[in-house]
Design an enzyme around this catalytic site. Structure first.
Site, PDB file in Angstrom:
ATOM      1  N   ILE A  10      -4.510   2.644  -0.130  1.00 55.36           N
ATOM      2  CA  ILE A  10      -5.077   2.577   1.221  1.00 55.36           C
ATOM      3  C   ILE A  10      -4.163   1.704   2.063  1.00 55.36           C
ATOM      4  O   ILE A  10      -3.914   0.546   1.730  1.00 55.36           O
ATOM      5  CB  ILE A  10      -6.497   1.981   1.199  1.00 55.36           C
ATOM      6  CG1 ILE A  10      -7.395   2.770   0.248  1.00 55.36           C
ATOM      7  CG2 ILE A  10      -7.090   1.948   2.592  1.00 55.36           C
ATOM      8  CD1 ILE A  10      -8.728   2.110  -0.028  1.00 55.36           C
ATOM      9  N   CYS A  11      -3.664   2.250   3.150  1.00 52.71           N
ATOM     10  CA  CYS A  11      -2.750   1.513   4.026  1.00 52.71           C
ATOM     11  C   CYS A  11      -3.557   0.883   5.154  1.00 52.71           C
ATOM     12  O   CYS A  11      -3.976   1.568   6.082  1.00 52.71           O
ATOM     13  CB  CYS A  11      -1.693   2.456   4.586  1.00 52.71           C
ATOM     14  SG  CYS A  11      -0.380   1.612   5.468  1.00 52.71           S
ATOM     15  N   LEU A  12      -3.777  -0.429   5.068  1.00 55.01           N
ATOM     16  CA  LEU A  12      -4.614  -1.116   6.045  1.00 55.01           C
ATOM     17  C   LEU A  12      -4.183  -2.581   6.101  1.00 55.01           C
ATOM     18  O   LEU A  12      -4.027  -3.230   5.062  1.00 55.01           O
ATOM     19  CB  LEU A  12      -6.092  -1.007   5.640  1.00 55.01           C
ATOM     20  CG  LEU A  12      -7.153  -1.172   6.722  1.00 55.01           C
ATOM     21  CD1 LEU A  12      -7.034  -0.105   7.795  1.00 55.01           C
ATOM     22  CD2 LEU A  12      -8.544  -1.098   6.097  1.00 55.01           C
TER      23      LEU A  12
END
Length: 627
Positions: A446-448
């Site tokens: 998850i890119c966050l």
């Protein structure tokens, strides 16, 4: 300090000599307190409450929490009109910080410390410092001769009631636990006010038509939320936070004083003048009809509001649940992304005691803070014995390509939590065959920014004041968006252009098909056992919406495929994979429609909705509810 420099010299003196002044007020006789009032000390205290609490006097309309949240969202550039979403890894502009987090926290704590002192001083003026509310005889014998009409007017026209209303609306055990001294000071002040007959009506009557009664609604609700903590996730790796438990005992004592005063006051009023503590809701069309009968009635169509009520009623018991993830010999009995980390951490280690307490407080807050509605919801399942092992199910928001889908995540708290973010992995990937979003990889990454998987601005990154709730809300609000195509690096330049809109529409069609196939059909067929009840109820209640969604996708797919066949250049113009397999996809989607039409009712019957079961509000024509 920054706060003091903005004050006049007298106010500055009060800040620097607060202990002496508190002792002076507490030791004063009623006559001496009247003299302090004549010297405008009480007025200064009330002005400081407004200043430290960031409130105007009650004569001015107070900002609501929702307005405050909207203002912060606009100021941070995260409104719907913003060109790019921050925190998702693909925003615009510099990654330099626009504000100093540590300084902001220090200033907030300083302001809170001053507010606590002012509240204690006001309590001392009304009653005494650190009043003992155990002895009812002592309360009855207390001298309140100094509470003359001019004194009462100063207090009731101050921001104190608005301050109580604002803070007692907080339903997060975790957030309250971080500010226990403030909440103790607030409830002490309210309890002291409830001992003065002339002040009780201001605690009972809502100050504005859109507000709630402090004594009859907010205090009982706040007390009940806090009382639930000691029993929340009992047995999850150790004992509860005993400091918080002791705080809850004091809150119970203050609450009883306030509620008793409210009852006594209202007992002297005619029934028609008593404050109604609940808004009577209209009965929904199926409120007394078993769900099975609704399922058999093809003409039964739920209105949007009715669906929301029924959805919340049926899903609320499952929003935060527990399941056995750890079996014999401490081994995981379910697939879990972070099984290596689970094996390498001893949850009963004394060095992880504070970590465990922090996690437990966050989880205790979730039943009241997680979103739960037919449009978008979040569900959490915790291991029966370890609160650091969590499964999460997030429903795709309406009006997005993720609509009605259920997306699963694994969450684990590292041993450095809360000084480092929780570990999160995305599971609904079609066995690694589909990428639902530029920020959601097919391998589960998850890119966050808040998770530390992207270099965002410092204020977008994780810090010890963040929580798992913020992570989950960020995923739902920043990733499951209406136009995920523009989250792709470099693609934001197409936003607002005809080409960009066409690219986004076709990208959404892929996501919608993946949602129907993996986040809906696969969940119905092979959903995890620990979310079985959530999945069945969710899709049964939303089956008509999903069927319409599937039929709409089929029509759009046929139309777009026909246009692509006619225009080979258009077919190849998009720079990501778009593959139409009309016959196979149509069979898959039609099979989903058939399954939804045959989906059995999740329960045999439903309890009827009761009048007045909603949140408190203004007076109604119904009989008043007792506290």
């Amino acid at each position: 300090m920054a706060i003091v420099t903005a004050c006049n010299p007298i106010t500055s003196f009060l800040f620097h000599s607060h202990l002496s002044l508190l002792r002076l007020i507490n030791d004063s006789t009623p006559e001496e307190k009247l003299h302090l009032h004549d010297r405008r000390v009480l007025v200064l205290l009330c002005d400081l409450i407004a200043e430290c609490g960031s409130f105007q006097k009650q004569a001015v309309v107070q900002p609501t929490q929702e307005n405050d949240r909207r203002r912060r969202r606009r100021n941070s550039g995260q409104g719907q009109s913003a060109v790019g979403q921050r925190g998702v890894g693909y925003g615009h502009g510099s990654t330099r910080s626009r504000w100093d987090i540590e300084r902001a926290v220090e200033e907030r704590l300083a302001r809170e410390e001053h507010l606590i002192w002012v509240l204690n001083a006001l309590t001392a003026f009304i009653f005494c410092a650190n009043p003992d509310f155990h002895d009812t005889d002592y309360i009855q014998m207390a001298a309140f001769s100094h509470m003359t009409p001019p004194v009462v007017k100063v207090i009731t026209e101050s921001a104190i009631v608005a301050l109580l209303e604002y803070h007692l609306n907080n339903d997060s055990v975790f957030d309250v636990s971080e500010h226990m001294e403030l909440y103790q000071a607030l409830l002490e002040t309210a309890a002291a006010m409830s001992c003065v007959a002339e002040l009780v009506p201001y605690l009972v009557k809502p100050p504005r038509p859109d507000s709630k009664s402090v004594a009859k609604e907010l205090v009982p609700r706040f007390r009940d939320i806090m009382d639930a903590y000691p029993n929340s996730f009992k047995g999850h790796m150790g004992s509860p936070d005993f400091r918080l438990v002791d705080f809850i005992r004091r809150i119970d004592r203050y609450s009883e004083v306030i509620i008793s005063a409210a009852r006594q006051y209202e007992s002297s009023l005619p029934s028609e003048q008593r404050i109604r503590t609940a808004v009577a809701r209209h009965r929904i069309s199926i409120s007394e009809t078993p769900l099975a009968r609704v399922a058999e009635d093809d003409d039964a169509v739920l209105e949007k509001d009715d669906l929301g009520l029924l959805y919340a009623k049926l899903l609320k018991p499952y929003q935060v649940a527990s399941h056995r993830f750890i079996g014999d010999y401490g081994k995981l009995v379910i697939p879990f992304t972070f099984k290596k980390e689970v094996r390498n951490i001893n949850p009963f280690s004394p060095s992880l005691k504070e970590r465990t307490k922090r996690i437990a407080k966050e989880l205790a807050s979730m039943p009241n803070t997680l979103p739960l509605n037919a449009s978008n919801s979040i569900f959490v399942c915790v291991d029966e014995g370890r609160c650091d092992i969590i499964k999460v199910l997030i429903s795709g928001p309406d009006d997005t390509p993720y609509q009605n889908g259920l997306f699963e995540f694994d969450v684990f708290f590292p041993n450095t939590y809360p000084f480092s973010p929780p570990k999160c992995a995305f599971l609904t990937t079609g066995a690694g065959n589909v990428r639902f979003n530029p920020n959601l990889y097919s391998d589960g990454k998850i890119c966050l920014s808040i998770l530390g998987t992207w270099e965002g601005r410092p204020e977008e990154k994780w810090n010890p004041y963040c929580s798992l709730l913020q992570v989950l809300i960020s995923i739902q609000g920043l990733i499951f968006v209406k136009e995920p195509y523009f989250n792709e690096p470099g693609f934001e330049k197409y936003q607002g252009t005809e080409k960009g809109e066409d690219y986004s529409r076709r990208y959404n069609m892929q996501i919608e098909h993946a949602t129907l196939s993996y986040a809906i059909r696969d969940q119905l067929r092979n959903g995890p056992e620990h979310f079985k009840d959530v999945i069945h109820r969710h899709f049964w209640l939303k089956r008509k919406s999903v069927i319409e969604q599937a039929q709409r996708w089929l029509a759009d797919m046929r139309k777009d495929f026909a246009e692509s066949e006619k225009n080979a250049k258009r077919k190849d113009s998009i720079n990501f994979e778009t593959i139409y397999q009309p016959q196979q996809q149509e069979r898959t989607i039609q099979a989903l429609i058939d399954e939804l039409n045959a989906l059995p009712c999740p329960v045999d019957h439903a309890q009827p909705f009761e009048e007045g079961s909603g949140d408190g509000g203004s007076a109604t024509n119904e009989a008043p509810l007792e506290v």
